[in-house]
Design a protein around this motif. Structure first.
Motif, PDB file in Angstrom:
ATOM      1  N   GLU A 257       0.898  -1.116  -0.076  1.00 43.05           N
ATOM      2  CA  GLU A 257      -0.152   0.022  -0.049  1.00 43.05           C
ATOM      3  C   GLU A 257       1.043   1.220  -0.108  1.00 43.05           C
ATOM      4  OE1 GLU A 257      -2.371   0.296   3.354  1.00 43.05           O
ATOM      5  OE2 GLU A 257      -0.631  -0.166   4.978  1.00 43.05           O
ATOM      6  N   GLN A 258       0.491   2.337  -0.700  1.00 41.04           N
ATOM      7  CA  GLN A 258       1.056   3.606  -0.836  1.00 41.04           C
ATOM      8  C   GLN A 258       1.085   4.148   0.844  1.00 41.04           C
ATOM      9  OE1 GLN A 258      -0.177   5.947  -3.978  1.00 41.04           O
ATOM     10  NE2 GLN A 258       0.585   7.679  -3.088  1.00 41.04           N
ATOM     11  N   ILE A 259       2.331   4.807   1.096  1.00 42.87           N
ATOM     12  CA  ILE A 259       2.454   5.594   2.328  1.00 42.87           C
ATOM     13  C   ILE A 259       3.187   6.850   1.945  1.00 42.87           C
ATOM     14  CG2 ILE A 259       2.594   3.452   3.516  1.00 42.87           C
ATOM     15  CD1 ILE A 259       5.751   3.761   3.689  1.00 42.87           C
ATOM     16  N   ARG A 260       3.061   7.696   2.951  1.00 40.45           N
ATOM     17  CA  ARG A 260       3.610   8.931   2.722  1.00 40.45           C
ATOM     18  C   ARG A 260       4.932   9.153   3.586  1.00 40.45           C
ATOM     19  NH1 ARG A 260       0.052  12.379   0.042  1.00 40.45           N
ATOM     20  NH2 ARG A 260      -2.289  11.541  -0.332  1.00 40.45           N
ATOM     21  N   GLU A 261       5.037   8.407   4.732  1.00 38.89           N
ATOM     22  CA  GLU A 261       6.394   8.615   5.459  1.00 38.89           C
ATOM     23  C   GLU A 261       6.971   7.198   5.464  1.00 38.89           C
ATOM     24  OE1 GLU A 261       4.790  10.298   9.190  1.00 38.89           O
ATOM     25  OE2 GLU A 261       4.045  12.143   8.469  1.00 38.89           O
ATOM     26  N   GLY A 262       8.204   7.639   6.127  1.00 46.46           N
ATOM     27  CA  GLY A 262       8.957   6.540   6.380  1.00 46.46           C
ATOM     28  C   GLY A 262       9.953   5.914   5.293  1.00 46.46           C
ATOM     29  N   VAL A 263      10.092   6.831   4.088  1.00 39.37           N
ATOM     30  CA  VAL A 263      10.913   6.604   2.927  1.00 39.37           C
ATOM     31  C   VAL A 263      12.336   6.346   3.119  1.00 39.37           C
ATOM     32  CG1 VAL A 263      11.737   7.133   0.648  1.00 39.37           C
ATOM     33  CG2 VAL A 263       9.395   7.914   1.324  1.00 39.37           C
ATOM     34  N   PRO A 264      13.043   5.023   3.058  1.00 39.25           N
ATOM     35  CA  PRO A 264      14.335   4.770   3.561  1.00 39.25           C
ATOM     36  C   PRO A 264      15.500   5.529   2.636  1.00 39.25           C
ATOM     37  CG  PRO A 264      13.597   3.145   1.965  1.00 39.25           C
ATOM     38  CD  PRO A 264      12.432   4.111   2.341  1.00 39.25           C
ATOM     39  N   SER A 265      16.643   6.111   3.466  1.00 41.64           N
ATOM     40  CA  SER A 265      17.668   6.879   2.947  1.00 41.64           C
ATOM     41  C   SER A 265      18.280   6.182   1.964  1.00 41.64           C
ATOM     42  CB  SER A 265      18.547   7.268   4.014  1.00 41.64           C
ATOM     43  OG  SER A 265      18.963   6.120   4.538  1.00 41.64           O
ATOM     44  N   TRP A 266      18.301   4.763   1.732  1.00 42.42           N
ATOM     45  CA  TRP A 266      19.158   4.072   0.823  1.00 42.42           C
ATOM     46  C   TRP A 266      18.400   4.175  -0.533  1.00 42.42           C
ATOM     47  CZ3 TRP A 266      16.421   0.533  -1.741  1.00 42.42           C
ATOM     48  CH2 TRP A 266      15.159  -0.224  -1.060  1.00 42.42           C
ATOM     49  N   ALA A 267      17.036   4.427  -0.689  1.00 38.82           N
ATOM     50  CA  ALA A 267      16.332   4.298  -1.926  1.00 38.82           C
ATOM     51  C   ALA A 267      16.467   5.663  -2.868  1.00 38.82           C
ATOM     52  CB  ALA A 267      14.765   4.281  -1.564  1.00 38.82           C
ATOM     53  N   LYS A 268      17.113   6.680  -1.951  1.00 35.38           N
ATOM     54  CA  LYS A 268      17.282   7.945  -2.656  1.00 35.38           C
ATOM     55  C   LYS A 268      18.669   7.899  -3.636  1.00 35.38           C
ATOM     56  CE  LYS A 268      15.583  10.727   1.103  1.00 35.38           C
ATOM     57  NZ  LYS A 268      16.052  11.677   2.107  1.00 35.38           N
ATOM     58  N   HIS A 269      19.569   6.706  -3.526  1.00 36.25           N
ATOM     59  CA  HIS A 269      20.743   6.670  -4.149  1.00 36.25           C
ATOM     60  C   HIS A 269      20.340   5.423  -5.217  1.00 36.25           C
ATOM     61  CE1 HIS A 269      22.759   8.818  -1.009  1.00 36.25           C
ATOM     62  NE2 HIS A 269      22.142   8.499  -0.133  1.00 36.25           N
ATOM     63  N   CYS A 270      19.453   4.937  -5.253  1.00 37.36           N
ATOM     64  CA  CYS A 270      19.233   3.671  -6.264  1.00 37.36           C
ATOM     65  C   CYS A 270      18.786   4.346  -7.566  1.00 37.36           C
ATOM     66  CB  CYS A 270      18.099   2.840  -5.864  1.00 37.36           C
ATOM     67  SG  CYS A 270      18.396   1.791  -4.358  1.00 37.36           S
ATOM     68  N   ARG A 271      19.870   3.757  -8.684  1.00 38.08           N
ATOM     69  CA  ARG A 271      19.446   3.915 -10.089  1.00 38.08           C
ATOM     70  C   ARG A 271      19.252   3.190 -10.825  1.00 38.08           C
ATOM     71  NH1 ARG A 271      23.076   8.271 -12.825  1.00 38.08           N
ATOM     72  NH2 ARG A 271      21.244   8.258 -14.286  1.00 38.08           N
ATOM     73  N   HIS A 272      18.360   2.801 -11.843  1.00 40.02           N
ATOM     74  CA  HIS A 272      18.275   1.841 -12.772  1.00 40.02           C
ATOM     75  C   HIS A 272      19.446   1.930 -14.083  1.00 40.02           C
ATOM     76  CE1 HIS A 272      14.815  -0.018 -11.389  1.00 40.02           C
ATOM     77  NE2 HIS A 272      14.349   1.098 -11.156  1.00 40.02           N
ATOM     78  N   SER A 273      20.104   1.110 -14.534  1.00 38.75           N
ATOM     79  CA  SER A 273      20.794   0.989 -15.545  1.00 38.75           C
ATOM     80  C   SER A 273      20.143   0.647 -16.939  1.00 38.75           C
ATOM     81  CB  SER A 273      22.145   0.192 -15.432  1.00 38.75           C
ATOM     82  OG  SER A 273      21.736  -1.277 -15.347  1.00 38.75           O
ATOM     83  N   TYR A 274      20.769   1.355 -18.043  1.00 39.55           N
ATOM     84  CA  TYR A 274      20.098   0.898 -19.364  1.00 39.55           C
ATOM     85  C   TYR A 274      21.128   0.564 -20.512  1.00 39.55           C
ATOM     86  CZ  TYR A 274      16.242   3.008 -17.337  1.00 39.55           C
ATOM     87  OH  TYR A 274      15.136   3.364 -16.720  1.00 39.55           O
ATOM     88  N   ALA A 275      20.665  -0.446 -21.474  1.00 42.59           N
ATOM     89  CA  ALA A 275      21.723  -0.907 -22.408  1.00 42.59           C
ATOM     90  C   ALA A 275      21.025  -0.944 -23.606  1.00 42.59           C
ATOM     91  CB  ALA A 275      22.185  -2.372 -21.947  1.00 42.59           C
ATOM     92  N   VAL A 276      21.718  -1.080 -24.821  1.00 43.93           N
ATOM     93  CA  VAL A 276      20.940  -1.313 -26.006  1.00 43.93           C
ATOM     94  C   VAL A 276      21.252  -2.649 -26.677  1.00 43.93           C
ATOM     95  CG1 VAL A 276      23.271  -0.272 -27.272  1.00 43.93           C
ATOM     96  CG2 VAL A 276      20.905  -0.164 -28.359  1.00 43.93           C
ATOM     97  N   LEU A 277      20.329  -3.191 -27.223  1.00 41.05           N
ATOM     98  CA  LEU A 277      20.650  -4.421 -28.088  1.00 41.05           C
ATOM     99  C   LEU A 277      20.412  -4.219 -29.601  1.00 41.05           C
ATOM    100  CD1 LEU A 277      20.833  -7.560 -28.334  1.00 41.05           C
ATOM    101  CD2 LEU A 277      18.410  -7.685 -28.051  1.00 41.05           C
ATOM    102  N   GLY A 278      21.268  -4.452 -30.248  1.00 42.55           N
ATOM    103  CA  GLY A 278      21.146  -3.742 -31.780  1.00 42.55           C
ATOM    104  C   GLY A 278      21.719  -4.735 -32.713  1.00 42.55           C
TER     105      GLY A 278
END
Length: 540
Positions: A257-278
């Motif tokens: 369920e969606q919440i408004r508080e309690g966001v973990p600090s580690w989540a701010k540093h997470c990023r997805h990576s991207y690649a190309v298939l060609g």
């Protein structure tokens, strides 16, 4: 009964006027192996007065090289069907929720129905979801429940490319919580593991499971099976936090369920990576270069040169996961073709670019709050910019039907919902129609009934995939011209209701009923809306 076709008697040569080119048939002049251990055999009869008849028989091979063994029913533990709500197996007679093979509730012996539901109750959902009354309640149901794990439970997810396992917070011995945030595409996938062991995974029975999907495990069958927290249809912003909860029961329940508080600090540093298939990457994912800046965030680039063919093709992938592809809605590189993904509905679509041999081309991909912008920079094609569509319209849905000549016609979003599309038409003169639903005008992304020619709402809906022969929906009525509305909702709780039909006018009235009975009794004809003329192939 040997799965072999018998030869035609006295067949020496074919009539040269027979036009059978491209028709999948063999005129056998010797015994011909089917290539399978089961098959159909049939005979057609054509009367001089126009009466036609057809009989088909299905059987497994009983003798010969493809003979099948006899089934020892004393070694069959359960005979199951799929529950339309949670996607897991249930016993075909009493609807018992069949546990996993590692559960102590699993009976390693032939199971016999041990529960009788109320007189007017159905057996179409499994016993763990059934809330009605019993004439005969299941025996020893509580005594056979599995105890909650004593070891800690971890969670792994796509928010950091499944690199790190995080400990879930225990609450009261049978409840665990964990807070995550949605990344740049507004969707994340996850799986749970007892003691952080991949062979003790807790996972959804179906891929990209929802909160309704049955939780399987803990065992080693979780590869490729993840729950999907998806905020794309409701258009919640990137960074929205959700609390994921595991409740130990029979079977375990996973929800969020969606919440408004309690966001973990580690989540701010997470990023997805991207690649190309060609066409130039040799079939492997080639990482994109991160060129993000303060005024150009989350931007990635790839550089290539046009090869000897004068053209190249490509698509993108998130986190190296082939289930999260980014691709065009059709094979093109036109600016009016929307970008799709990241998801598993690519079906081999890709962008195509053209230019002089050796010409340098730059591909620039930017993802901000689920909006994807692709820029192609080249001298021959100039600068082309393609964009995605957010919300429920991130995919288009179409109806192909007998009343459209099997061409695609678009469905419209129901403005009162965020996931239901609808299409209206009426019965033709025959009193019956056939149809299926497809995403993005692609027959390879069809939604169709598991049962052949099923009435909408009666059979579990399969797809997105290529529809097999005869796997179309069948609507019928006694009154030609009766209006109906086809409704498509990928998020339907009941998987039989993903594709449903609502009648806008009565499909039978006194006049049509009288006419049908008159035709049947006096003329000997099948009433309007009967089973005549069902198509054997509907996908075009």
């Amino acid at each position: 009964n040997a799965c072999a076709g018998t030869p035609n008697v006295h067949l020496t040569s074919l009539n040269p006027h027979l036009d059978v080119e491209g028709f999948p048939t063999i005129f056998a002049n010797e015994i011909t192996d089917y290539g399978f251990n089961s098959g159909y055999s049939g005979v057609s009869s054509f009367g001089f007065g126009g009466a036609n008849a057809r009989a088909d028989v299905f059987a497994t091979a009983k003798r010969g090289a493809r003979a099948t063994g006899s089934l020892d029913w004393n070694r069959v533990d359960y005979v199951t069907v799929t529950c339309p709500i949670d996607g897991g197996p249930m016993h075909y007679t009493d609807g018992k929720c069949v546990p996993g093979a590692t559960s102590k509730a699993y009976k390693h012996e032939p199971y016999h129905a041990d529960a009788i539901r109320g007189e007017d109750e159905a057996y179409d959902v499994n016993s763990s979801l059934y809330a009605g009354r019993y004439h005969l309640a299941p025996r020893n149901a509580d005594m056979l429940a599995d105890a909650a794990p004593k070891d800690p439970i971890y969670i792994v997810g796509s928010w950091d490319c499944f690199r790190e396992a995080y400990l879930m917070d225990p609450e009261d011995g049978n409840r665990w919580n964990f807070v995550v945030t949605l990344g740049d595409a507004r969707c994340e996938r996850f799986q749970l593991r007892v003691n952080n062991s991949p062979v003790e995974a807790l996972y959804p029975f179906l891929k990209d499971g929802s909160m309704q999907t049955r939780c399987a495990g803990p065992d080693d069958g979780g590869e490729g099976h993840y729950w999907l927290v998806d905020g794309r249809d409701s258009e919640v912003p990137t960074g929205t936090a959700y609390c994921i909860t595991l409740v130990w029961s029979t079977p375990p329940r996973v929800s969020w369920e969606q919440i408004r508080e309690g966001v973990p600090s580690w989540a701010k540093h997470c990023r997805h990576s991207y690649a190309v298939l060609g066409s130039w990457t040799g079939g492997v994912f080639e990482a994109l270069r991160d060129v993000s800046a303060d005024d150009d965030e989350n931007t990635w680039e790839a550089a290539l040169r046009i090869g000897n063919s004068g053209s190249e093709w490509f698509r993108f992938v998130r986190d190296g996961d082939p289930e999260q592809l980014i691709y065009p809605s059709t094979n093109s590189c036109s600016e009016d073709v929307p970008v799709r993904g990241p998801d598993n509905m690519c079906n081999e679509k890709c962008w195509h670019i053209f230019g002089k041999v050796g010409e340098a081309v730059t591909l620039r991909l930017q993802i901000i709050d689920a909006h994807i912008t692709l820029t192609v920079l080249s001298n021959s094609m100039g600068n082309r910019v393609m964009n995605s569509v957010e919300g429920p319209h991130r995919h288009g849905y179409y109806v192909a039907a007998s009343f459209t000549g099997w061409s695609f016609e678009p469905m419209e979003l129901d403005p009162a919902t965020s996931s239901t599309f609808r299409y209206r038409n009426s019965l033709g003169s025959s009193g019956e129609e056939f149809f299926y639903v497809a995403a993005d005008n692609d027959p390879g992304l069809s939604f169709f009934p598991e049962a052949e020619a099923a009435y909408p709402g009666d059979s579990i809906v399969a797809g997105p995939d290529a529809a097999a022969d005869g796997r179309v929906f069948h609507v019928f009525g006694l009154r030609p011209g009766a209006e109906f509305e086809i409704r498509f909702d990928r998020n339907a709780r009941d998987r039989r209701k993903i594709v449903d039909v609502r009648w806008l006018t009565d499909r039978v009235d006194s006049d049509s009923l009288q006419q049908a009975m008159y035709s049947y009794l006096l003329a000997g004809h099948c009433p309007v809306g009967g089973s005549q003329g069902r198509p054997r192939m509907a996908v075009v």
